[in-house]
Enzyme design. Sequence first.
Site, mmCIF file in Angstrom:
data_model
loop_
_atom_site.group_PDB
_atom_site.id
_atom_site.type_symbol
_atom_site.label_atom_id
_atom_site.label_comp_id
_atom_site.label_asym_id
_atom_site.label_seq_id
_atom_site.Cartn_x
_atom_site.Cartn_y
_atom_site.Cartn_z
ATOM 1 C CB CYS A 164 1.622 -1.210 0.897
ATOM 2 S SG CYS A 164 1.640 -0.442 2.506
ATOM 3 C CG HIS B 186 -11.998 12.238 -3.369
ATOM 4 N ND1 HIS B 186 -11.595 13.238 -2.514
ATOM 5 C CD2 HIS B 186 -12.915 11.507 -2.685
ATOM 6 C CE1 HIS B 186 -12.271 13.130 -1.384
ATOM 7 N NE2 HIS B 186 -13.066 12.092 -1.446
ATOM 8 C CD GLU C 217 0.976 6.186 3.850
ATOM 9 O OE1 GLU C 217 1.513 6.211 2.730
ATOM 10 O OE2 GLU C 217 1.158 5.268 4.670
HETATM 11 ZN ZN LIG Z 1 -0.688 3.293 1.981
#
Ligand SMILES: [Zn+2]
Length: 276
Positions: free
Chosen positions: A33, A79, A124
């Site tokens: 990440c 977005h 997520e």
């Molecule tokens: Zn992520």
Amino acid sequence: MVYATRRFEFSAAHRYWRDDWSPEENERVFGKCTSPYGHGHNYTLDVTITGTLDARTGMVMNMTELKAIVNEVLEEFDHRHLNEDTPYFRDQLPTTENLVRVLWQLIAARLPGAARLARLRLYETPELWADYDGAEETTFARSYSFAAAHRLHAPALSAEENRAVYGKCNNSNGHGHNYTLEVSVAGPVDPATGMVIDLVAMDHTVRGLLDTLDFRHLDQEIAAFADKPSTAEHIVIYLWDELAPRFEGRLRRLKLWETRKNVFEYAGPNPMTNGM
Ligand SMILES: [Zn+2]
Ligand SMILES: [Zn+2]
């Protein structure tokens, strides 16, 4: 109380990185990440509301109205790059836990009088999500899989009784499943990491245990099932008993899918929270 849920989807990029940490520390805690240009997800948001039913319409709230309110909120995120394009992650990381709390503030503030926000669940990915209900604690959950063979056979029952009770599952040579385990932990969000729990450590703990079952025959190879039937009920209790001490009070719920149709939940002998 009636609870009504509507699902929303949006897509966004983000990155986990702390300038005040060394690259090594960032890498250790946030792994992939940390990638400098960011990465992204298709987020799924389940918005649950509750309230007194409107006597005329028979609804908690018109879902079309809820849809408009939440979509207006999500406009700011969809977005976009969460770190760069929104004002909410200057001082905190855009983790699932922090994002669900930001969305809570924004949505709760816009709901009309009679309706109350009861719960948000933010996925997520299909395997990683956070739940928030406005309280101090945030819940973080992740799902893991393992594959194992077993046979349902109770030593306390006769051969005929075993066949009668368990049917096909009593087949003497066994059968098997792809099990999915959902692990929910809860606590305050660590301001440094934006997480309820160190994800790398959580994966290590859960995967470490599940790897002892993965590609095994539960009855033949796992001592805990040598003298009791390897029902999903016994497996989920076994997993709880093994995991709870390792999570130091943060484990809230386990949900074990034996197949896509059978699911078993356990929140310990003395559950602390109600269902989520
Ligand atoms: Zn992520
Ligand atoms: Zn089975």
